[in-house]
Design a protein around this motif. Structure first.
Motif, PDB file in Angstrom:
ATOM      1  N   TYR A 139      37.709  37.198  39.123  1.00  9.96           N
ATOM      2  CA  TYR A 139      38.891  37.173  37.732  1.00  9.96           C
ATOM      3  C   TYR A 139      39.102  36.365  36.786  1.00  9.96           C
ATOM      4  O   TYR A 139      37.951  35.677  36.334  1.00  9.96           O
ATOM      5  CB  TYR A 139      40.289  36.320  38.485  1.00  9.96           C
ATOM      6  N   TYR A 196      41.376  34.324  34.169  1.00  8.84           N
ATOM      7  CA  TYR A 196      42.684  33.498  34.269  1.00  8.84           C
ATOM      8  C   TYR A 196      41.959  32.337  32.475  1.00  8.84           C
ATOM      9  O   TYR A 196      41.917  31.931  32.130  1.00  8.84           O
ATOM     10  CB  TYR A 196      43.171  32.464  34.561  1.00  8.84           C
ATOM     11  N   PHE A 211      47.002  35.328  34.168  1.00  7.83           N
ATOM     12  CA  PHE A 211      46.033  36.255  34.775  1.00  7.83           C
ATOM     13  C   PHE A 211      45.808  37.135  33.298  1.00  7.83           C
ATOM     14  O   PHE A 211      47.108  37.607  33.264  1.00  7.83           O
ATOM     15  CB  PHE A 211      46.614  36.304  35.833  1.00  7.83           C
ATOM     16  N   TYR A 260      41.132  41.487  36.293  1.00 14.14           N
ATOM     17  CA  TYR A 260      40.799  41.635  37.876  1.00 14.14           C
ATOM     18  C   TYR A 260      39.510  42.595  37.690  1.00 14.14           C
ATOM     19  O   TYR A 260      39.235  43.492  37.253  1.00 14.14           O
ATOM     20  CB  TYR A 260      41.424  41.930  38.567  1.00 14.14           C
ATOM     21  N   ASP A 268      42.948  46.223  37.290  1.00 15.80           N
ATOM     22  CA  ASP A 268      44.287  45.380  36.078  1.00 15.80           C
ATOM     23  C   ASP A 268      43.576  45.129  35.274  1.00 15.80           C
ATOM     24  O   ASP A 268      42.586  43.715  35.294  1.00 15.80           O
ATOM     25  CB  ASP A 268      45.120  44.451  37.370  1.00 15.80           C
ATOM     26  N   LYS A 273      41.102  46.167  51.124  1.00 11.46           N
ATOM     27  CA  LYS A 273      42.883  46.876  50.668  1.00 11.46           C
ATOM     28  C   LYS A 273      43.123  46.243  50.062  1.00 11.46           C
ATOM     29  O   LYS A 273      45.034  46.949  50.111  1.00 11.46           O
ATOM     30  CB  LYS A 273      43.256  46.967  52.137  1.00 11.46           C
ATOM     31  N   GLY A 274      42.925  46.189  49.098  1.00 13.31           N
ATOM     32  CA  GLY A 274      43.306  45.427  47.421  1.00 13.31           C
ATOM     33  C   GLY A 274      44.556  43.762  47.651  1.00 13.31           C
ATOM     34  O   GLY A 274      44.976  43.327  47.154  1.00 13.31           O
ATOM     35  N   LEU A 275      44.105  43.362  49.337  1.00 14.35           N
ATOM     36  CA  LEU A 275      44.868  42.708  49.801  1.00 14.35           C
ATOM     37  C   LEU A 275      44.205  41.172  49.386  1.00 14.35           C
ATOM     38  O   LEU A 275      42.789  41.447  49.433  1.00 14.35           O
ATOM     39  CB  LEU A 275      45.238  42.143  50.445  1.00 14.35           C
ATOM     40  N   ILE A 276      44.571  39.818  48.508  1.00 15.14           N
ATOM     41  CA  ILE A 276      43.712  38.453  48.120  1.00 15.14           C
ATOM     42  C   ILE A 276      44.012  38.393  49.768  1.00 15.14           C
ATOM     43  O   ILE A 276      44.488  37.490  50.010  1.00 15.14           O
ATOM     44  CB  ILE A 276      44.138  38.111  47.156  1.00 15.14           C
ATOM     45  N   ASN A 277      42.385  37.690  50.323  1.00 14.37           N
ATOM     46  CA  ASN A 277      42.281  37.382  51.829  1.00 14.37           C
ATOM     47  C   ASN A 277      41.387  36.533  51.708  1.00 14.37           C
ATOM     48  O   ASN A 277      40.980  35.720  52.824  1.00 14.37           O
ATOM     49  CB  ASN A 277      42.075  38.340  52.677  1.00 14.37           C
ATOM     50  N   SER A 278      40.982  36.142  50.852  1.00 17.27           N
ATOM     51  CA  SER A 278      39.902  34.976  50.461  1.00 17.27           C
ATOM     52  C   SER A 278      39.750  34.119  49.338  1.00 17.27           C
ATOM     53  O   SER A 278      40.537  34.571  48.671  1.00 17.27           O
ATOM     54  CB  SER A 278      38.541  35.342  50.507  1.00 17.27           C
ATOM     55  N   PRO A 279      39.970  32.746  49.739  1.00  9.21           N
ATOM     56  CA  PRO A 279      39.764  32.134  48.509  1.00  9.21           C
ATOM     57  C   PRO A 279      39.324  32.337  47.365  1.00  9.21           C
ATOM     58  O   PRO A 279      38.472  33.204  47.775  1.00  9.21           O
ATOM     59  CB  PRO A 279      40.371  30.238  48.576  1.00  9.21           C
ATOM     60  N   LEU A 280      39.694  32.312  45.720  1.00 12.61           N
ATOM     61  CA  LEU A 280      39.200  32.135  44.759  1.00 12.61           C
ATOM     62  C   LEU A 280      38.550  31.052  44.341  1.00 12.61           C
ATOM     63  O   LEU A 280      39.117  29.929  44.529  1.00 12.61           O
ATOM     64  CB  LEU A 280      39.606  32.288  43.636  1.00 12.61           C
ATOM     65  N   PHE A 315      36.311  28.670  41.817  1.00  9.11           N
ATOM     66  CA  PHE A 315      36.289  28.769  40.177  1.00  9.11           C
ATOM     67  C   PHE A 315      35.410  28.220  39.462  1.00  9.11           C
ATOM     68  O   PHE A 315      34.967  27.109  40.181  1.00  9.11           O
ATOM     69  CB  PHE A 315      38.192  27.915  39.476  1.00  9.11           C
ATOM     70  N   GLY A 316      35.275  28.509  38.366  1.00 11.62           N
ATOM     71  CA  GLY A 316      34.128  27.609  37.347  1.00 11.62           C
ATOM     72  C   GLY A 316      35.118  26.498  36.375  1.00 11.62           C
ATOM     73  O   GLY A 316      36.053  26.224  36.655  1.00 11.62           O
TER      74      GLY A 316
END
Lengths: 112, 118
Positions: free
Chosen positions: B33, B35, B45, B48, B56, B100-107, B109-110
């Protein structure tokens, strides 16, 4: 546009006190996450709560979620000076591709 | 390294010049991603990637902005003909799973690239 809005925008407390931050969002979600950002750094994930959960704990953090009110709160207990940072909530949507949408953040200052 | 790496950490450029920002995600993370964060603001945003494709791109502010990802790893965000309003911190994040397009894990970041357009 930003989905979440945190309240308050800024919070100043003394060490040992509890800090409560609130987040409101607009659309249905699959999950809600809280992140922390120290000045000049990237964001660090704190906790994720799913839409079917009402409360979650991690160490000194307690997160609640009320999907009927489209709101969440983050409680930091027994705060420390090292907790000074900005805190953001982030939400995805319920269907389709989910981009994580972040709120505007709460700036927390914990004084020794 | 173990985390998301972004380079350069700081970039000062003159209005009208092109810039390239680089992101090295955590190895094995399929989702990436971009941002943008303006001073004292939340995160906006931009785009992605899932693997090398970008399902997107709706957040890209204008056609001066483009991004690519190669080999399912490194990503480059390019801003052409920079304007002063492009000044911001550009943050990259990666995650392990988008199910399945759903965010289930944390992001993860740098630390971002601080871009200043003079």
């Amino acid at each position: 546009s930003q989905q979440g809005e945190e309240d308050p925008q800024a919070l100043s407390i003394q060490e040992g006190e509890n800090a409560t931050m609130n987040c409101s969002y607009k659309t249905s979600i699959n999950n809600l996450q809280w992140y922390r950002q120290n000045s000049g750094r990237g964001l660090v994930h704190l906790i994720l709560i799913r839409s079917n959960e009402r409360e979650k704990h991690s160490g000194r953090l307690r997160v609640t979620l009320d999907t009927s009110k489209k709101s969440s709160s983050l409680l930091i207990t027994a705060s420390r000076a090292a907790d000074t940072a900005s805190y953001f909530c982030a939400t995805d949507g319920e269907t389709g591709f989910q981009k994580l949408v972040f709120g505007t953040g709460t700036r927390l200052l914990v004084s020794p | 390294g173990a985390g998301v790496s972004q380079s350069p950490s700081n970039k000062v450029t003159e209005k009208g010049k092109d810039v390239e920002l680089r992101c090295d995600p955590i190895s094995g993370h399929t989702a990436l991603y971009w941002y943008r964060q303006s001073l004292g603001q939340g995160l906006e945003f931009l785009i992605y990637f899932q693997g090398n494709s970008a399902p997107d791109k709706s957040g890209l502010p204008s056609d001066r902005f483009s991004a690519e990802r190669t080999g399912g790893s490194v990503s480059t965000l390019t801003i052409q003909r920079t304007q002063q309003e492009d000044s911001a911190v550009y943050l990259c994040a990666s995650s392990l799973v988008v199910w399945k397009g759903l965010i289930n894990s944390p992001l993860h970041f740098g630390n971002g690239t601080r871009l200043t357009v003079t």
